[in-house]
Design an enzyme around this catalytic site. Structure first.
Site, PDB file in Angstrom:
ATOM      1  N   ASP A  81      54.675 182.164  -9.531  1.00  0.00           N
ATOM      2  CA  ASP A  81      56.113 182.041  -9.253  1.00  0.00           C
ATOM      3  C   ASP A  81      56.429 182.589  -7.859  1.00  0.00           C
ATOM      4  O   ASP A  81      57.211 182.001  -7.099  1.00  0.00           O
ATOM      5  CB  ASP A  81      56.894 182.818 -10.333  1.00  0.00           C
ATOM      6  N   ARG A 103      68.168 168.279  -4.447  1.00  0.00           N
ATOM      7  CA  ARG A 103      68.122 169.745  -4.542  1.00  0.00           C
ATOM      8  C   ARG A 103      66.808 170.239  -5.147  1.00  0.00           C
ATOM      9  O   ARG A 103      66.591 171.445  -5.263  1.00  0.00           O
ATOM     10  CB  ARG A 103      69.290 170.232  -5.432  1.00  0.00           C
ATOM     11  N   LYS A 104      65.956 169.302  -5.559  1.00  0.00           N
ATOM     12  CA  LYS A 104      64.748 169.723  -6.292  1.00  0.00           C
ATOM     13  C   LYS A 104      63.504 169.728  -5.401  1.00  0.00           C
ATOM     14  O   LYS A 104      63.198 168.735  -4.731  1.00  0.00           O
ATOM     15  CB  LYS A 104      64.515 168.801  -7.492  1.00  0.00           C
TER      16      LYS A 104
END
Ligand SMILES: CCCCCCCCCCCCCCCC(=O)SCCNC(=O)CCNC(=O)[C@H](O)C(C)(C)COP(=O)(O)OP(=O)(O)OC[C@H]1O[C@@H](n2cnc3c(N)ncnc32)[C@H](O)[C@@H]1OP(=O)(O)O
Length: 415
Positions: A335, A380-381
């Protein structure tokens, strides 16, 4: 004979219960007197009828006594049981007490050891800094007046800062000046003879806490880094931008990303939000100060290839399966790397989705490489792929895909 009888009868009457006395007296009278048999029988009947209620009340009394006895026995049993329980609890408390004092003793020992180790670490860092200074000055071309001057400056400031550290009245600007001078000495080729900057990369160290003029950059090498981690670090670092005296940079394909424990406070060009954040908030992966204990990592970014590489060495506090890294810690690193990558590609983002396949467990203490590559950006991804491999690339440990969604600062503040 009859003369002695009243005395004998009187003695018997005195020993017998009163209710029987009249009956006995009568029967004795029957034996020795002249009373009629019918009236004798009637008297006897009366007497027997009088005994009935008396027996009944005696039975009631007996029953009550029996009940009281049972109750007392029950109470006794309960008391005995609670004594056993009390003794058991007492034993458990004694054991707990001795365990607690044992672990307190252990904690104290660990604390003392930690303190001693930290002290040793500081001493070793100080020594490394001195060695680095000496090494830089040894490589300087002393026939050059400017080189001599700068060398003198380093030594002079080192003495000043050493002195002021002792009195705890340390001017940060003098510490900064040493670092700056050293950087000039290291990076300007005209000041040294055959000097190779990357030879000194190993000795690039920073003192923690009060000794550090700037926030600690956790992505710099420290004494816990394994030779493999250092080798990989040198490999990427030698391909990074090199800052020179005039803050011009020699272009390299990679950039080493600094890493602080408070992103918003120290991030260059970032939005300064610390006033609304808790002052004690710290980045999850950078909140353990003991070097080598948890997440040791450095991220390099390659802008041209739009990818990131992270060198990760997992410390002993990240154990999951015995001797191996916890899956959550691996997810955290994925992450972190993909998130940092997405931030550089798309600005402010948050993780919306993370899919992880754990293929082979990662041994604690080993060095692995996380490679983060851009899959595609769609509105936006930002879709990122990540692969965790052994240091030599021969083994795939983990594979993941991540989706980051761009957000506004107000979204972040409202989260
Ligand atoms: C300044 C420089 C510093 C640089 C140095 C940086 C250093 C940095 C180091 C630290 C790096 C650590 C990195 C940690 C990063 C976290 O750990 S972030 C914490 C964990 N994540 C969260 O808490 C996010 C919580 N979720 C949310 O806030 C919201 O759900 C989201 C994700 C913003 C989306 O909400 P929204 O804005 O209302 O958007 P929404 O319309 O629902 O979705 C937008 C699009 O995404 C899609 N989508 C949304 N969610 C999903 C999903 N779960 N699955 C699939 N698609 C989805 C939607 O379908 C939609 O697609 P389209 O219809 O547009 O095709």
């Amino acid at each position: 004979m009859t003369a002695s009888m009243p005395h004998a009868a009187g003695a018997a009457a005195a020993e017998d219960p009163p209710i029987l006395q009249s009956g006995l007296h009568r029967s004795r009278t029957v034996t020795h007197g002249h009373a009629e048999p019918e009236s004798e029988v009637a008297t006897m009947k009366k007497t027997v009828m009088g005994i009935g209620p008396m027996l009944q009340s005696l039975n009631v009394m007996n029953e009550e006594l029996r009940k009281r006895k049972d109750n007392l026995l029950r109470d006794k049993l309960v008391l005995e049981e609670s004594i056993v329980t009390c003794n058991k609890e007492k034993d458990e408390d004694t054991t707990k007490l001795s365990e607690a004092s044992e672990s307190l003793k252990k904690l104290k020992t660990e604390h003392d050891d930690g303190k001693a180790n930290a002290q040793k670490e500081i001493e070793s860092l100080k020594q490394q800094i001195l060695d680095r200074d000496k090494a830089i000055c040894a490589l300087v071309d002393t026939t050059k007046a400017e080189a001599r001057k700068l060398c003198g400056l380093v030594i002079w400031y080192r003495i000043i800062t050493h002195k002021c550290r002792k009195t705890r009245d340390c001017s940060l600007s003098s510490v900064l000046r040493v670092e700056q001078t050293l950087r000039i000495l290291k990076t300007r080729p005209s000041l040294h003879t055959g000097f190779q900057a990357d030879k000194l990369i190993h000795t690039t160290v920073r003192l923690p806490g009060i000794f550090s003029p700037r926030p600690r950059d956790f992505s710099l090498p420290n004494s816990s880094w394994s030779p493999k981690m250092m080798e990989l670090y040198d490999h990427y670092n030698s391909q990074c931008d090199l800052e020179t005296e005039d803050i011009e940079s020699q272009k390299g394909p990679w950039i080493r990303l600094p890493s602080y424990n408070r992103i918003l406070k120290y991030a260059k060009g970032g939005v300064y939000l610390s006033k609304i954040m808790q002052s004690k908030a710290r980045l999850f992966t950078r909140n353990v100060y003991q070097v080598g204990a948890s997440f040791e990592y450095v991220i390099f970014l390659n802008k041209e290839e739009k990818k990131c590489v992270c060198l990760f060495q997992a410390g002993h506090l990240l154990e999951g399966p015995p001797g191996h890294v916890h899956g959550g810690a691996i997810a955290t690193m994925i992450d972190t790397v993909t998130g940092t990558h997405a931030t550089f590609l798309s600005g402010l983002v948050v993780t919306a989705n993370l899919n992880i396949n754990y293929r082979n467990a990662i041994p604690l203490g080993s060095t692995v490489i996380l490679e983060s590559t851009l899959d595609h950006i769609e509105g936006r991804k930002t879709h990122i792929n990540c692969k965790v491999t052994s240091a030599d690339g021969s083994k795939v440990h983990t594979e993941a895909t991540a989706l980051f969604v761009s957000i506004s600062v107000s979204h972040l503040m409202g989260m």
